[in-house]
Design a protein around this motif. Structure first.
Motif, mmCIF file in Angstrom:
data_model
loop_
_atom_site.group_PDB
_atom_site.id
_atom_site.type_symbol
_atom_site.label_atom_id
_atom_site.label_comp_id
_atom_site.label_asym_id
_atom_site.label_seq_id
_atom_site.Cartn_x
_atom_site.Cartn_y
_atom_site.Cartn_z
ATOM 1 N N LEU A 141 32.592 119.900 151.938
ATOM 2 C CA LEU A 141 33.942 120.457 151.901
ATOM 3 C C LEU A 141 33.855 121.966 151.770
ATOM 4 O O LEU A 141 33.009 122.481 151.031
ATOM 5 C CB LEU A 141 34.719 119.931 150.696
ATOM 6 C CG LEU A 141 34.943 118.441 150.578
ATOM 7 C CD1 LEU A 141 35.597 118.127 149.235
ATOM 8 C CD2 LEU A 141 35.814 117.955 151.713
ATOM 9 N N ALA A 142 34.731 122.674 152.440
ATOM 10 C CA ALA A 142 34.849 124.122 152.279
ATOM 11 C C ALA A 142 36.175 124.382 151.568
ATOM 12 O O ALA A 142 37.239 124.018 152.068
ATOM 13 C CB ALA A 142 34.808 124.822 153.619
ATOM 14 N N ALA A 153 44.126 122.434 149.064
ATOM 15 C CA ALA A 153 43.228 121.543 148.339
ATOM 16 C C ALA A 153 42.679 120.483 149.295
ATOM 17 O O ALA A 153 43.264 120.204 150.333
ATOM 18 C CB ALA A 153 43.973 120.871 147.196
ATOM 19 N N ALA A 154 41.543 119.886 148.933
ATOM 20 C CA ALA A 154 40.958 118.794 149.706
ATOM 21 C C ALA A 154 41.364 117.477 149.058
ATOM 22 O O ALA A 154 41.015 117.207 147.911
ATOM 23 C CB ALA A 154 39.439 118.927 149.745
ATOM 24 N N GLN A 189 41.041 114.879 153.532
ATOM 25 C CA GLN A 189 39.782 115.524 153.880
ATOM 26 C C GLN A 189 38.589 114.667 153.468
ATOM 27 O O GLN A 189 37.526 114.755 154.069
ATOM 28 C CB GLN A 189 39.691 116.910 153.222
ATOM 29 C CG GLN A 189 40.619 117.951 153.820
ATOM 30 C CD GLN A 189 42.074 117.744 153.441
ATOM 31 O OE1 GLN A 189 42.400 117.091 152.446
ATOM 32 N NE2 GLN A 189 42.976 118.280 154.254
ATOM 33 N N VAL A 190 38.750 113.861 152.415
ATOM 34 C CA VAL A 190 37.732 112.897 152.000
ATOM 35 C C VAL A 190 38.355 111.527 152.241
ATOM 36 O O VAL A 190 38.991 110.944 151.366
ATOM 37 C CB VAL A 190 37.321 113.080 150.522
ATOM 38 C CG1 VAL A 190 36.239 112.080 150.146
ATOM 39 C CG2 VAL A 190 36.859 114.506 150.260
ATOM 40 N N GLN A 217 42.547 115.145 144.289
ATOM 41 C CA GLN A 217 42.287 116.326 145.109
ATOM 42 C C GLN A 217 41.332 117.276 144.417
ATOM 43 O O GLN A 217 41.266 117.344 143.200
ATOM 44 C CB GLN A 217 43.568 117.049 145.487
ATOM 45 C CG GLN A 217 44.237 117.798 144.360
ATOM 46 C CD GLN A 217 45.523 118.466 144.810
ATOM 47 O OE1 GLN A 217 46.125 118.091 145.820
ATOM 48 N NE2 GLN A 217 45.965 119.461 144.063
ATOM 49 N N PHE A 218 40.575 118.012 145.249
ATOM 50 C CA PHE A 218 39.697 119.081 144.793
ATOM 51 C C PHE A 218 40.393 120.400 145.061
ATOM 52 O O PHE A 218 40.924 120.625 146.150
ATOM 53 C CB PHE A 218 38.369 119.075 145.573
ATOM 54 C CG PHE A 218 37.463 117.932 145.237
ATOM 55 C CD1 PHE A 218 36.662 117.977 144.104
ATOM 56 C CD2 PHE A 218 37.393 116.829 146.060
ATOM 57 C CE1 PHE A 218 35.813 116.924 143.800
ATOM 58 C CE2 PHE A 218 36.547 115.776 145.768
ATOM 59 C CZ PHE A 218 35.753 115.820 144.639
ATOM 60 N N ASP A 219 40.386 121.292 144.064
ATOM 61 C CA ASP A 219 40.918 122.653 144.195
ATOM 62 C C ASP A 219 39.835 123.620 143.763
ATOM 63 O O ASP A 219 39.022 123.307 142.891
ATOM 64 C CB ASP A 219 42.129 122.881 143.276
ATOM 65 C CG ASP A 219 43.341 122.110 143.708
ATOM 66 O OD1 ASP A 219 43.836 122.385 144.805
ATOM 67 O OD2 ASP A 219 43.784 121.254 142.934
ATOM 68 N N PHE A 220 39.856 124.823 144.332
ATOM 69 C CA PHE A 220 38.935 125.877 143.918
ATOM 70 C C PHE A 220 39.759 127.106 143.570
ATOM 71 O O PHE A 220 40.457 127.657 144.423
ATOM 72 C CB PHE A 220 37.949 126.196 145.051
ATOM 73 C CG PHE A 220 36.895 127.183 144.652
ATOM 74 C CD1 PHE A 220 35.859 126.798 143.817
ATOM 75 C CD2 PHE A 220 36.931 128.482 145.107
ATOM 76 C CE1 PHE A 220 34.885 127.702 143.434
ATOM 77 C CE2 PHE A 220 35.961 129.390 144.743
ATOM 78 C CZ PHE A 220 34.937 129.000 143.907
#
Length: 152
Positions: free
Chosen positions: A63-64, A71-72, A81-82, A95-98
Protein backbone atom coordinates in the motif's frame (compact mmCIF):
# COMPACT_ATOMS: atom_id res chain seq x y z
CA UNK A 1 17.66 23.69 62.60
CA UNK A 2 15.98 27.09 62.45
CA UNK A 3 13.54 28.38 59.86
CA UNK A 4 16.28 30.58 58.33
CA UNK A 5 18.54 27.56 57.79
CA UNK A 6 15.71 25.64 56.08
CA UNK A 7 15.05 28.59 53.76
CA UNK A 8 18.72 28.90 52.86
CA UNK A 9 18.94 25.20 51.97
CA UNK A 10 15.75 25.46 49.91
CA UNK A 11 17.05 28.55 48.15
CA UNK A 12 20.33 26.80 47.39
CA UNK A 13 18.49 23.85 45.84
CA UNK A 14 16.42 26.19 43.70
CA UNK A 15 19.54 28.07 42.61
CA UNK A 16 21.26 24.79 41.58
CA UNK A 17 18.16 23.69 39.66
CA UNK A 18 18.01 27.02 37.79
CA UNK A 19 21.71 26.80 36.99
CA UNK A 20 21.27 23.24 35.61
CA UNK A 21 18.28 24.36 33.54
CA UNK A 22 20.29 27.29 32.16
CA UNK A 23 23.14 25.01 31.09
CA UNK A 24 20.77 22.60 29.36
CA UNK A 25 18.86 25.43 27.65
CA UNK A 26 22.11 27.01 26.42
CA UNK A 27 23.10 23.76 24.68
CA UNK A 28 19.82 23.40 22.80
CA UNK A 29 19.67 24.97 19.37
CA UNK A 30 16.76 27.36 18.88
CA UNK A 31 13.84 25.48 17.37
CA UNK A 32 15.51 22.08 17.69
CA UNK A 33 12.56 20.69 19.61
CA UNK A 34 9.91 22.21 17.34
CA UNK A 35 11.68 21.49 14.03
CA UNK A 36 10.69 17.83 13.87
CA UNK A 37 10.29 16.44 10.38
CA UNK A 38 8.11 13.51 9.44
CA UNK A 39 7.96 11.47 6.27
CA UNK A 40 5.01 12.57 4.13
CA UNK A 41 4.43 9.16 2.57
CA UNK A 42 4.98 5.52 3.44
CA UNK A 43 4.94 2.21 1.63
CA UNK A 44 3.34 -0.53 3.74
CA UNK A 45 4.00 -4.20 3.01
CA UNK A 46 1.29 -6.55 4.25
CA UNK A 47 1.11 -10.32 4.29
CA UNK A 48 -2.50 -11.47 3.88
CA UNK A 49 -3.44 -14.97 5.15
CA UNK A 50 -6.97 -16.20 4.64
CA UNK A 51 -8.27 -18.53 7.38
CA UNK A 52 -5.26 -18.59 9.76
CA UNK A 53 -4.60 -21.96 11.38
CA UNK A 54 -5.85 -24.00 8.41
CA UNK A 55 -4.51 -24.61 4.95
CA UNK A 56 -4.48 -20.97 4.03
CA UNK A 57 -3.57 -18.92 1.02
CA UNK A 58 -0.92 -16.27 1.66
CA UNK A 59 -0.33 -13.25 -0.54
CA UNK A 60 1.76 -10.11 -0.26
CA UNK A 61 0.29 -6.67 -0.76
CA UNK A 62 1.86 -3.20 -0.88
CA UNK A 63 0.00 0.00 0.00
CA UNK A 64 1.15 3.55 -0.68
CA UNK A 65 -0.17 5.99 1.92
CA UNK A 66 0.59 9.61 2.65
CA UNK A 67 -0.45 12.81 4.37
CA UNK A 68 -3.40 14.25 2.47
CA UNK A 69 -4.02 11.03 0.53
CA UNK A 70 -7.16 8.91 1.01
CA UNK A 71 -7.10 6.10 3.54
CA UNK A 72 -6.71 2.47 2.39
CA UNK A 73 -9.90 0.54 3.14
CA UNK A 74 -9.88 -3.14 4.13
CA UNK A 75 -13.03 -5.04 3.20
CA UNK A 76 -15.13 -7.09 0.78
CA UNK A 77 -16.09 -4.10 -1.38
CA UNK A 78 -14.71 -4.05 -4.91
CA UNK A 79 -13.52 -0.51 -4.13
CA UNK A 80 -11.43 -1.58 -1.10
CA UNK A 81 -7.66 -1.20 -1.49
CA UNK A 82 -7.21 -4.38 0.59
CA UNK A 83 -9.88 -6.55 -0.98
CA UNK A 84 -10.86 -9.71 0.88
CA UNK A 85 -13.28 -12.51 -0.05
CA UNK A 86 -13.87 -13.57 3.58
CA UNK A 87 -17.66 -13.62 4.29
CA UNK A 88 -16.94 -12.62 7.92
CA UNK A 89 -15.45 -9.31 6.73
CA UNK A 90 -17.66 -6.25 6.23
CA UNK A 91 -17.68 -4.42 2.90
CA UNK A 92 -15.86 -1.53 4.60
CA UNK A 93 -14.32 -3.24 7.61
CA UNK A 94 -11.28 -1.14 8.62
CA UNK A 95 -8.89 1.41 7.20
CA UNK A 96 -5.22 2.38 7.25
CA UNK A 97 -4.34 6.09 7.55
CA UNK A 98 -0.94 7.78 7.53
CA UNK A 99 -0.68 11.08 9.39
CA UNK A 100 2.38 13.00 10.61
CA UNK A 101 4.69 10.03 10.18
CA UNK A 102 2.47 7.47 11.95
CA UNK A 103 0.49 4.58 10.45
CA UNK A 104 -2.96 4.15 12.05
CA UNK A 105 -5.60 1.41 11.85
CA UNK A 106 -9.27 2.19 12.52
CA UNK A 107 -12.28 -0.13 12.67
CA UNK A 108 -15.11 1.26 10.53
CA UNK A 109 -17.95 -0.08 12.67
CA UNK A 110 -17.64 -3.63 11.34
CA UNK A 111 -20.01 -6.34 12.54
CA UNK A 112 -17.31 -8.76 13.72
CA UNK A 113 -14.70 -6.25 14.85
CA UNK A 114 -11.05 -5.63 14.06
CA UNK A 115 -8.32 -7.02 16.31
CA UNK A 116 -4.77 -5.73 16.65
CA UNK A 117 -2.47 -8.30 18.26
CA UNK A 118 -5.50 -10.01 19.79
CA UNK A 119 -7.13 -6.87 21.24
CA UNK A 120 -10.36 -5.53 19.78
CA UNK A 121 -10.16 -1.99 18.41
CA UNK A 122 -12.54 0.68 19.52
CA UNK A 123 -13.72 3.48 17.24
CA UNK A 124 -10.43 5.38 17.33
CA UNK A 125 -7.29 4.94 15.25
CA UNK A 126 -4.41 3.05 16.85
CA UNK A 127 -0.77 3.05 15.78
CA UNK A 128 0.36 0.05 13.75
CA UNK A 129 3.99 -1.07 13.49
CA UNK A 130 5.91 -3.77 11.62
CA UNK A 131 5.26 -7.19 13.15
CA UNK A 132 1.70 -6.37 14.22
CA UNK A 133 -1.05 -8.88 13.41
CA UNK A 134 -4.47 -7.60 12.37
CA UNK A 135 -7.42 -10.00 12.41
CA UNK A 136 -10.53 -9.20 10.38
CA UNK A 137 -13.06 -12.00 10.15
CA UNK A 138 -11.14 -15.20 9.38
CA UNK A 139 -8.31 -13.29 7.70
CA UNK A 140 -5.02 -12.20 9.26
CA UNK A 141 -3.00 -9.27 7.96
CA UNK A 142 0.59 -8.95 9.17
CA UNK A 143 2.43 -5.65 8.80
CA UNK A 144 5.77 -6.76 7.37
CA UNK A 145 7.42 -3.40 6.80
CA UNK A 146 6.74 0.33 6.63
CA UNK A 147 9.21 2.30 4.52
CA UNK A 148 9.18 6.11 4.22
CA UNK A 149 8.74 7.28 0.64
CA UNK A 150 9.47 10.56 -1.11
CA UNK A 151 6.65 12.44 -2.79
CA UNK A 152 6.51 11.71 -6.49
Amino acid sequence: MSLDANLRIGSLEILVALLAFGIIAARLRPGSLAARTYPHAVQVQLQVRDSPGTASITRDLTLALGDGLPAAVVGRSSEAQVGLLDPEVSRRHAQFDFMRGVLYLTDLGSSNGTFLNGKRLKNEGIEVRPGDDIDVGNTRLTVVETAPQAWT
